[in-house]
Motif scaffolding. Structure first.
Motif, PDB file in Angstrom:
ATOM      1  N   LEU A 120       0.826  -1.207   0.000  1.00 41.96           N
ATOM      2  CA  LEU A 120       0.000   0.000   0.000  1.00 41.96           C
ATOM      3  C   LEU A 120       0.856   1.250   0.000  1.00 41.96           C
ATOM      4  CD1 LEU A 120      -2.800  -1.046   2.533  1.00 41.96           C
ATOM      5  CD2 LEU A 120      -3.011  -0.793   0.053  1.00 41.96           C
ATOM      6  N   ILE A 121       1.914   1.234   0.818  1.00 43.15           N
ATOM      7  CA  ILE A 121       2.793   2.403   0.876  1.00 43.15           C
ATOM      8  C   ILE A 121       3.490   2.602  -0.459  1.00 43.15           C
ATOM      9  CG2 ILE A 121       4.919   3.294   1.910  1.00 43.15           C
ATOM     10  CD1 ILE A 121       4.027   1.910   4.534  1.00 43.15           C
ATOM     11  N   PHE A 122       3.982   1.486  -1.071  1.00 42.53           N
ATOM     12  CA  PHE A 122       4.644   1.594  -2.374  1.00 42.53           C
ATOM     13  C   PHE A 122       3.690   2.142  -3.427  1.00 42.53           C
ATOM     14  CE2 PHE A 122       5.654  -0.271  -6.517  1.00 42.53           C
ATOM     15  CZ  PHE A 122       6.935   0.214  -6.691  1.00 42.53           C
ATOM     16  N   GLY A 123       2.441   1.633  -3.402  1.00 44.71           N
ATOM     17  CA  GLY A 123       1.451   2.101  -4.364  1.00 44.71           C
ATOM     18  C   GLY A 123       1.171   3.576  -4.215  1.00 44.71           C
ATOM     19  N   GLN A 124       1.117   4.053  -2.965  1.00 42.41           N
ATOM     20  CA  GLN A 124       0.868   5.471  -2.738  1.00 42.41           C
ATOM     21  C   GLN A 124       2.039   6.304  -3.230  1.00 42.41           C
ATOM     22  OE1 GLN A 124       0.170   5.504   1.461  1.00 42.41           O
ATOM     23  NE2 GLN A 124      -1.937   4.781   1.285  1.00 42.41           N
ATOM     24  N   THR A 125       3.276   5.768  -3.032  1.00 46.28           N
ATOM     25  CA  THR A 125       4.458   6.500  -3.492  1.00 46.28           C
ATOM     26  C   THR A 125       4.456   6.622  -5.001  1.00 46.28           C
ATOM     27  OG1 THR A 125       5.725   5.681  -1.607  1.00 46.28           O
ATOM     28  CG2 THR A 125       6.977   6.513  -3.487  1.00 46.28           C
ATOM     29  N   GLU A 126       4.180   5.506  -5.718  1.00 52.42           N
ATOM     30  CA  GLU A 126       4.152   5.551  -7.173  1.00 52.42           C
ATOM     31  C   GLU A 126       3.053   6.480  -7.670  1.00 52.42           C
ATOM     32  OE1 GLU A 126       6.246   4.503  -9.129  1.00 52.42           O
ATOM     33  OE2 GLU A 126       7.343   2.899  -8.167  1.00 52.42           O
ATOM     34  N   ALA A 127       1.881   6.412  -7.017  1.00 49.47           N
ATOM     35  CA  ALA A 127       0.749   7.202  -7.478  1.00 49.47           C
ATOM     36  C   ALA A 127       0.967   8.683  -7.250  1.00 49.47           C
ATOM     37  CB  ALA A 127      -0.522   6.748  -6.755  1.00 49.47           C
ATOM     38  N   SER A 128       1.755   9.005  -6.219  1.00 48.74           N
ATOM     39  CA  SER A 128       1.921  10.414  -5.889  1.00 48.74           C
ATOM     40  C   SER A 128       3.169  11.030  -6.510  1.00 48.74           C
ATOM     41  CB  SER A 128       1.969  10.577  -4.361  1.00 48.74           C
ATOM     42  OG  SER A 128       3.103   9.898  -3.832  1.00 48.74           O
ATOM     43  N   SER A 129       3.994  10.202  -7.214  1.00 46.61           N
ATOM     44  CA  SER A 129       5.268  10.715  -7.712  1.00 46.61           C
ATOM     45  C   SER A 129       5.074  11.831  -8.719  1.00 46.61           C
ATOM     46  CB  SER A 129       6.085   9.577  -8.331  1.00 46.61           C
ATOM     47  OG  SER A 129       5.407   8.999  -9.425  1.00 46.61           O
ATOM     48  N   ILE A 130       4.132  11.680  -9.627  1.00 40.40           N
ATOM     49  CA  ILE A 130       3.916  12.714 -10.621  1.00 40.40           C
ATOM     50  C   ILE A 130       3.319  13.964  -9.979  1.00 40.40           C
ATOM     51  CG2 ILE A 130       2.480  13.359 -12.618  1.00 40.40           C
ATOM     52  CD1 ILE A 130       5.012  11.877 -13.340  1.00 40.40           C
ATOM     53  N   GLU A 131       2.402  13.783  -9.032  1.00 42.14           N
ATOM     54  CA  GLU A 131       1.843  14.960  -8.351  1.00 42.14           C
ATOM     55  C   GLU A 131       2.933  15.768  -7.661  1.00 42.14           C
ATOM     56  OE1 GLU A 131      -1.611  11.926  -7.626  1.00 42.14           O
ATOM     57  OE2 GLU A 131       0.508  11.861  -8.179  1.00 42.14           O
ATOM     58  N   SER A 132       3.972  15.087  -7.164  1.00 44.25           N
ATOM     59  CA  SER A 132       5.052  15.811  -6.495  1.00 44.25           C
ATOM     60  C   SER A 132       5.949  16.530  -7.488  1.00 44.25           C
ATOM     61  CB  SER A 132       5.879  14.848  -5.635  1.00 44.25           C
ATOM     62  OG  SER A 132       6.550  13.890  -6.438  1.00 44.25           O
ATOM     63  N   LEU A 133       6.064  15.991  -8.699  1.00 46.88           N
ATOM     64  CA  LEU A 133       6.875  16.637  -9.734  1.00 46.88           C
ATOM     65  C   LEU A 133       6.103  17.727 -10.463  1.00 46.88           C
ATOM     66  CD1 LEU A 133       8.772  13.718 -11.533  1.00 46.88           C
ATOM     67  CD2 LEU A 133       9.765  15.519 -10.129  1.00 46.88           C
ATOM     68  N   VAL A 134       4.828  17.439 -10.725  1.00 47.59           N
ATOM     69  CA  VAL A 134       3.991  18.356 -11.495  1.00 47.59           C
ATOM     70  C   VAL A 134       2.783  18.737 -10.641  1.00 47.59           C
ATOM     71  CG1 VAL A 134       2.824  18.786 -13.689  1.00 47.59           C
ATOM     72  CG2 VAL A 134       4.691  17.116 -13.585  1.00 47.59           C
ATOM     73  N   LEU A 135       2.936  19.760  -9.858  1.00 48.84           N
ATOM     74  CA  LEU A 135       1.813  20.255  -9.082  1.00 48.84           C
ATOM     75  C   LEU A 135       0.748  20.801 -10.030  1.00 48.84           C
ATOM     76  CD1 LEU A 135       3.773  22.219  -6.321  1.00 48.84           C
ATOM     77  CD2 LEU A 135       2.816  19.912  -6.138  1.00 48.84           C
ATOM     78  N   ARG A 136      -0.469  20.829  -9.561  1.00 48.53           N
ATOM     79  CA  ARG A 136      -1.538  21.378 -10.395  1.00 48.53           C
ATOM     80  C   ARG A 136      -1.208  22.812 -10.830  1.00 48.53           C
ATOM     81  NH1 ARG A 136      -7.009  20.368 -11.059  1.00 48.53           N
ATOM     82  NH2 ARG A 136      -6.989  18.842  -9.364  1.00 48.53           N
ATOM     83  N   SER A 137      -0.639  23.582  -9.928  1.00 51.37           N
ATOM     84  CA  SER A 137      -0.301  24.972 -10.262  1.00 51.37           C
ATOM     85  C   SER A 137       0.749  25.031 -11.365  1.00 51.37           C
ATOM     86  CB  SER A 137       0.195  25.704  -9.019  1.00 51.37           C
ATOM     87  OG  SER A 137       1.327  25.035  -8.454  1.00 51.37           O
ATOM     88  N   LEU A 138       1.713  24.093 -11.350  1.00 54.91           N
ATOM     89  CA  LEU A 138       2.725  24.051 -12.404  1.00 54.91           C
ATOM     90  C   LEU A 138       2.092  23.628 -13.717  1.00 54.91           C
ATOM     91  CD1 LEU A 138       5.612  24.206 -13.433  1.00 54.91           C
ATOM     92  CD2 LEU A 138       5.994  21.888 -12.547  1.00 54.91           C
ATOM     93  N   TYR A 139       1.229  22.629 -13.676  1.00 53.88           N
ATOM     94  CA  TYR A 139       0.529  22.174 -14.881  1.00 53.88           C
ATOM     95  C   TYR A 139      -0.236  23.338 -15.510  1.00 53.88           C
ATOM     96  CZ  TYR A 139      -2.417  19.021 -17.745  1.00 53.88           C
ATOM     97  OH  TYR A 139      -3.058  18.374 -18.772  1.00 53.88           O
ATOM     98  N   ASP A 140      -0.914  24.112 -14.693  1.00 52.85           N
ATOM     99  CA  ASP A 140      -1.683  25.250 -15.198  1.00 52.85           C
ATOM    100  C   ASP A 140      -0.777  26.342 -15.758  1.00 52.85           C
ATOM    101  OD1 ASP A 140      -4.039  23.997 -14.522  1.00 52.85           O
ATOM    102  OD2 ASP A 140      -4.271  25.044 -12.606  1.00 52.85           O
ATOM    103  N   SER A 141       0.406  26.513 -15.168  1.00 55.55           N
ATOM    104  CA  SER A 141       1.323  27.533 -15.677  1.00 55.55           C
ATOM    105  C   SER A 141       2.028  27.086 -16.945  1.00 55.55           C
ATOM    106  CB  SER A 141       2.359  27.892 -14.602  1.00 55.55           C
ATOM    107  OG  SER A 141       3.223  26.799 -14.338  1.00 55.55           O
ATOM    108  N   ILE A 142       2.138  25.770 -17.154  1.00 54.79           N
ATOM    109  CA  ILE A 142       2.705  25.229 -18.391  1.00 54.79           C
ATOM    110  C   ILE A 142       1.704  25.373 -19.533  1.00 54.79           C
ATOM    111  CG2 ILE A 142       3.357  23.079 -19.550  1.00 54.79           C
ATOM    112  CD1 ILE A 142       4.671  22.211 -16.915  1.00 54.79           C
ATOM    113  N   PHE A 143       0.473  24.934 -19.268  1.00 54.91           N
ATOM    114  CA  PHE A 143      -0.561  24.933 -20.311  1.00 54.91           C
ATOM    115  C   PHE A 143      -1.539  26.090 -20.069  1.00 54.91           C
ATOM    116  CE2 PHE A 143       0.753  20.417 -19.872  1.00 54.91           C
ATOM    117  CZ  PHE A 143       1.375  20.295 -21.108  1.00 54.91           C
ATOM    118  N   ILE A 144      -1.025  27.288 -20.275  1.00 50.17           N
ATOM    119  CA  ILE A 144      -1.785  28.493 -19.937  1.00 50.17           C
ATOM    120  C   ILE A 144      -3.088  28.578 -20.715  1.00 50.17           C
ATOM    121  CG2 ILE A 144      -1.710  31.016 -19.890  1.00 50.17           C
ATOM    122  CD1 ILE A 144       1.324  30.827 -19.741  1.00 50.17           C
TER     123      ILE A 144
END
Length: 271
Positions: free
Chosen positions: A19-43
């Protein structure tokens, strides 16, 4: 009884680790690409002038990456950010709605299109019997990577669990699958081409034929993999410059250096 208790503890520890490994994998992209960064990339991706407005959501992007846990999770933090920046740059060029004097610049208009504009053919290779075309179906560019041709729709659909040959339009109607097809193309090697993923994480090892063709690692090689037959080996090609422009902007937003070999003008395309 003691042995039974020991086994029970081991079982619960194993489940917890999964479960912990799954949470780490699932959250890895969110930690690299925050929603705010995604929005600033794709204005401008949701600008009403963009045919894909409302389609390429942050949630769909994150959900799609969970099918490819190695994407953006291999190597140093800088390498991970660089791979994600390169991927987003390439899909931005493929779907760009920008122009030279566009508001916020030409590299702020990625993910504007979800389907190729005015396709010149049905993109059916009738000689490919492994992935046969179906009547009244077309295989033009769709999705973030602009997946094209029956020989790409077929294996992408098989890998992702949809019928790419009978229902190719799924790529432009289901945003999660759309992102997944782009990630599938990015992560999957198709001989003699390496995967874009392996190139960006430094795993690519050129063969003698690659060295003779000057196919060296770097962002330019991912362009060769994606569309080298039309763009590589051409000095000063505008499409190459557009891809590089997106990459440079995104690398800046990710606070990482682009590295060398950004273009493929001196590379021969893959056979």
């Amino acid at each position: 009884m003691a042995q039974h208790s020991f086994l029970l503890v081991c079982f619960y520890l194993s489940i917890s680790s999964i479960l912990i490994f799954g949470q780490t994998e699932a959250s890895s992209i969110e930690s690299l690409v925050l929603r705010s960064l995604y929005d600033s990339i794709f204005i401008h991706k949701d600008n009403t002038a963009c045919p894909a407005n409302g389609f390429y959501t942050y949630e769909s992007f994150v959900q799609a990456t969970r099918r490819f846990p190695r994407f953006g999770s291999v190597g140093s933090p800088e390498m991970r950010r660089l791979e994600v920046a390169a991927f987003l740059a390439q899909i931005s060029h493929e779907t760009t709605g920008g122009w030279a004097t566009a508001p916020d610049g030409p590299y702020a208009w990625g993910l504007c299109f979800k389907e190729e504009v005015s396709p010149q053919s049905t993109y059916c290779d009738s000689s490919n019997t492994q992935w046969p075309c179906f009547p009244n179906k077309t295989y033009q560019g769709r999705g973030p990577i602009q997946l094209s041709w029956n020989y790409n729709y077929g294996p992408a659909g098989r890998a992702l669990g949809f019928d790419g040959l009978r229902n190719p339009e799924t790529v432009s109607t289901n945003s999660v699958i759309a992102f997944q097809t782009a990630l599938w193309f990015w992560m999957t090697s198709q001989s003699p081409k390496p995967s874009c993923h392996d190139v960006m994480i430094g795993r690519y090892r050129p063969t003698e034929a690659d060295l003779a063709a000057n196919r060296i690692g770097g962002f330019g090689l991912t362009t060769n993999i994606i569309n080298g037959g039309l763009e590589c080996g051409i000095p000063g090609d505008g499409r190459i410059n557009d891809r590089i422009g997106y990459f440079q902007r995104y690398a800046g937003l990710f606070k990482v250096a682009t590295g060398p070999n950004l273009d493929c003008e001196n590379q021969r395309p893959f056979a």
